[in-house]
Write an enzyme that holds these catalytic residues in place. Structure first.
Site, PDB file in Angstrom:
ATOM      1  N   ALA A  48      10.916  20.974  45.454  1.00 40.37           N
ATOM      2  CA  ALA A  48      10.076  20.639  44.422  1.00 40.37           C
ATOM      3  C   ALA A  48      10.415  21.195  42.874  1.00 40.37           C
ATOM      4  CB  ALA A  48       8.730  21.541  44.716  1.00 40.37           C
ATOM      5  N   PHE A  73      15.183  26.058  46.460  1.00 38.73           N
ATOM      6  CA  PHE A  73      16.137  27.032  46.605  1.00 38.73           C
ATOM      7  C   PHE A  73      16.927  27.160  45.331  1.00 38.73           C
ATOM      8  CE2 PHE A  73      19.585  28.709  49.930  1.00 38.73           C
ATOM      9  CZ  PHE A  73      19.382  30.167  49.407  1.00 38.73           C
ATOM     10  N   GLU A  74      16.242  28.239  44.503  1.00 41.17           N
ATOM     11  CA  GLU A  74      16.882  28.306  43.014  1.00 41.17           C
ATOM     12  C   GLU A  74      17.297  29.908  42.498  1.00 41.17           C
ATOM     13  OE1 GLU A  74      17.301  25.924  41.174  1.00 41.17           O
ATOM     14  OE2 GLU A  74      16.184  24.193  42.019  1.00 41.17           O
ATOM     15  N   TYR A 234      28.772   4.241  48.175  1.00 38.89           N
ATOM     16  CA  TYR A 234      27.546   4.828  48.406  1.00 38.89           C
ATOM     17  C   TYR A 234      26.785   4.311  49.685  1.00 38.89           C
ATOM     18  CZ  TYR A 234      23.062   7.053  47.354  1.00 38.89           C
ATOM     19  OH  TYR A 234      21.963   8.046  47.362  1.00 38.89           O
ATOM     20  N   LEU A 272      19.074   7.125  38.982  1.00 36.97           N
ATOM     21  CA  LEU A 272      18.861   7.944  37.766  1.00 36.97           C
ATOM     22  C   LEU A 272      19.888   9.263  37.785  1.00 36.97           C
ATOM     23  CD1 LEU A 272      14.962   8.487  38.256  1.00 36.97           C
ATOM     24  CD2 LEU A 272      15.932   7.495  36.305  1.00 36.97           C
TER      25      LEU A 272
END
EC number: 1.3.1.9
Length: 397
Positions: A48, A73-74, A234, A272
């Protein structure tokens, strides 16, 4: 401290708390400007803190007044050392959500682990009873399997033969040729283990077993297809195999949710600038050319525009969700327009170090990359001292 971007290869080692906060505010204002979405009310976002996951959380909260739980997970900050950008993003999101009277809590840890799943389930049970939307947007390169404890590492390789094509170093603008050796069967299996659908299914199974999914709940995971230009490395490479697995998992999950009238979708999103995509050879050059064309056509979107459109024009219209022949939501429709792709293919043959500044949008690429870390954001004074020691208000301990 004065915080400046410090680069190492495709990674920025610093992030700016005020820049990240302004970036989050800008996304919130965009969602609010587009009006209310008759959407979800209790939302779990797994992954998130950045990119599509952060945009999903913002859109749910500020488009539909949803209560949200974010899992990520930061790295927390310490004196003299900045946190990872996702930490500052999440802190800013919670501050804005709480100021708007919205429920928001966050769980920091390895989303692949049983421990974090259990902590998340306990939080939902205690605070929300059930959730009606589960977004799965993890982008980790490594996964420790919760059952076998084997550490799987994903790779970015072609399958069946070496791949050679143009790429660009987006820091220097140097266009060169790159060759990537083909994947082994072990490479493929490891990439599917990390980026495929197994963990998504584990999350849904765990939620359903505890009766934490509301009647009619929806779950969405994110994928990418891209053009023929990039498919060898990819979509037809190791990552493509993982995405195939993810997309197949949507049908498995949908079957499991039939008894609660639930739905599972994969949304195919636009290319992006992300930390992950910046490390993929060929992709930065492709995005530079794509951005130039889409901006000229007036159809360029960033993460927040993509996800707001996904919610407002696909998921929550009151009509059946439109999908392609493979059952996927296509929000990459503007990128994949025939005229857009024909122009990209034409420019690709012309792309050199000398021509790229005029035929591509490398400056836009660089700016988007730095903005991921809170730099080059308008209305932020980067000469001013910033407090790196930012806390996340609703962090579940």
């Amino acid at each position: 401290m004065i915080i400046e971007p410090r680069m190492r290869g495709f990674i920025c080692l610093t992030s700016h708390p005020d820049g990240c906060a302004q970036n989050v505010k800008n996304q919130i204002e965009y969602v609010k400007s587009k009006g209310n979405i008759n959407g979800p009310k209790k939302v779990l976002v797994i992954g998130a803190s950045t990119g599509f996951g952060l945009a999903s959380r913002i859109t749910a909260a500020f488009g539909s007044d949803a209560s949200t739980i974010g899992v990520f997970f930061e790295k927390a900050p310490s004196t003299g050392k900045t946190a990872s950008p996702g930490w500052y993003n999440s802190a800013a999101f919670e501050k804005e959500a709480h100021a708007a009277g919205l429920y928001a809590k966050s769980i920091n840890g390895d989303a692949f682990s049983k421990e974090i799943k259990e902590k998340t389930l306990a939080t939902i049970k205690a605070d929300l009873s059930q959730v009606d939307l589960v977004i799965y947007s993890l982008a980790s390169p490594v996964r420790k399997h919760p059952d076998t404890e084997v550490l799987h590492r994903s790779t970015l390789k072609p399958i069946g033969g070496a791949y050679t094509n143009k790429t660009v170093d987006f820091h220097t603008g140097n266009v060169s040729e790159i060759s990537i050796e083909p994947a082994t069967e072990e490479d493929i299996a490891n990439t599917v283990a990390v980026m495929g659908g197994e963990d998504w299914a584990m999350w849904i199974d765990a939620l359903k077993a505890e009766n934490l999914l509301a009647e009619g709940a929806t779950t969405v995971a994110y994928s990418y297809i891209g053009p023929s230009l990039t498919e060898a490395v990819y979509r037809k490479g190791t990552i493509g195999r993982a995405k195939d697995d993810l997309e197949a998992t949507a049908f498995t999950i949908a079957n499991k949710l039939k008894d609660i009238n639930g739905k599972a979708y994969v949304s195919v999103n636009k290319a992006l600038v992300t930390q992950a995509s910046s490390a993929i050879p060929v992709i930065p050059l492709y995005i530079s050319l794509l951005y130039k064309i889409m901006k000229e056509e007036g159809i360029h979107e960033g993460t927040i525009e993509q996800i707001q459109r996904l919610y407002a024009e696909r998921l929550y219209t009151g009509s059946p969700v439109p999908v392609d022949e493979q059952g996927r939501i296509r929000i990459d429709d503007w990128e994949m327009r025939e005229d857009v792709q024909a122009k990209v293919a034409e420019l690709w043959t012309e792309a050199t170090t000398e021509t790229l500044p005029s035929i591509g949008d490398l400056a836009g690429y660089r700016s988007d990359f730095l903005s991921l870390f809170g730099f080059e954001i308008d209305n932020v004074d980067y000469q001013k001292e910033a407090n790196e020691l930012v806390e996340i208000e609703g962090l579940v301990e």
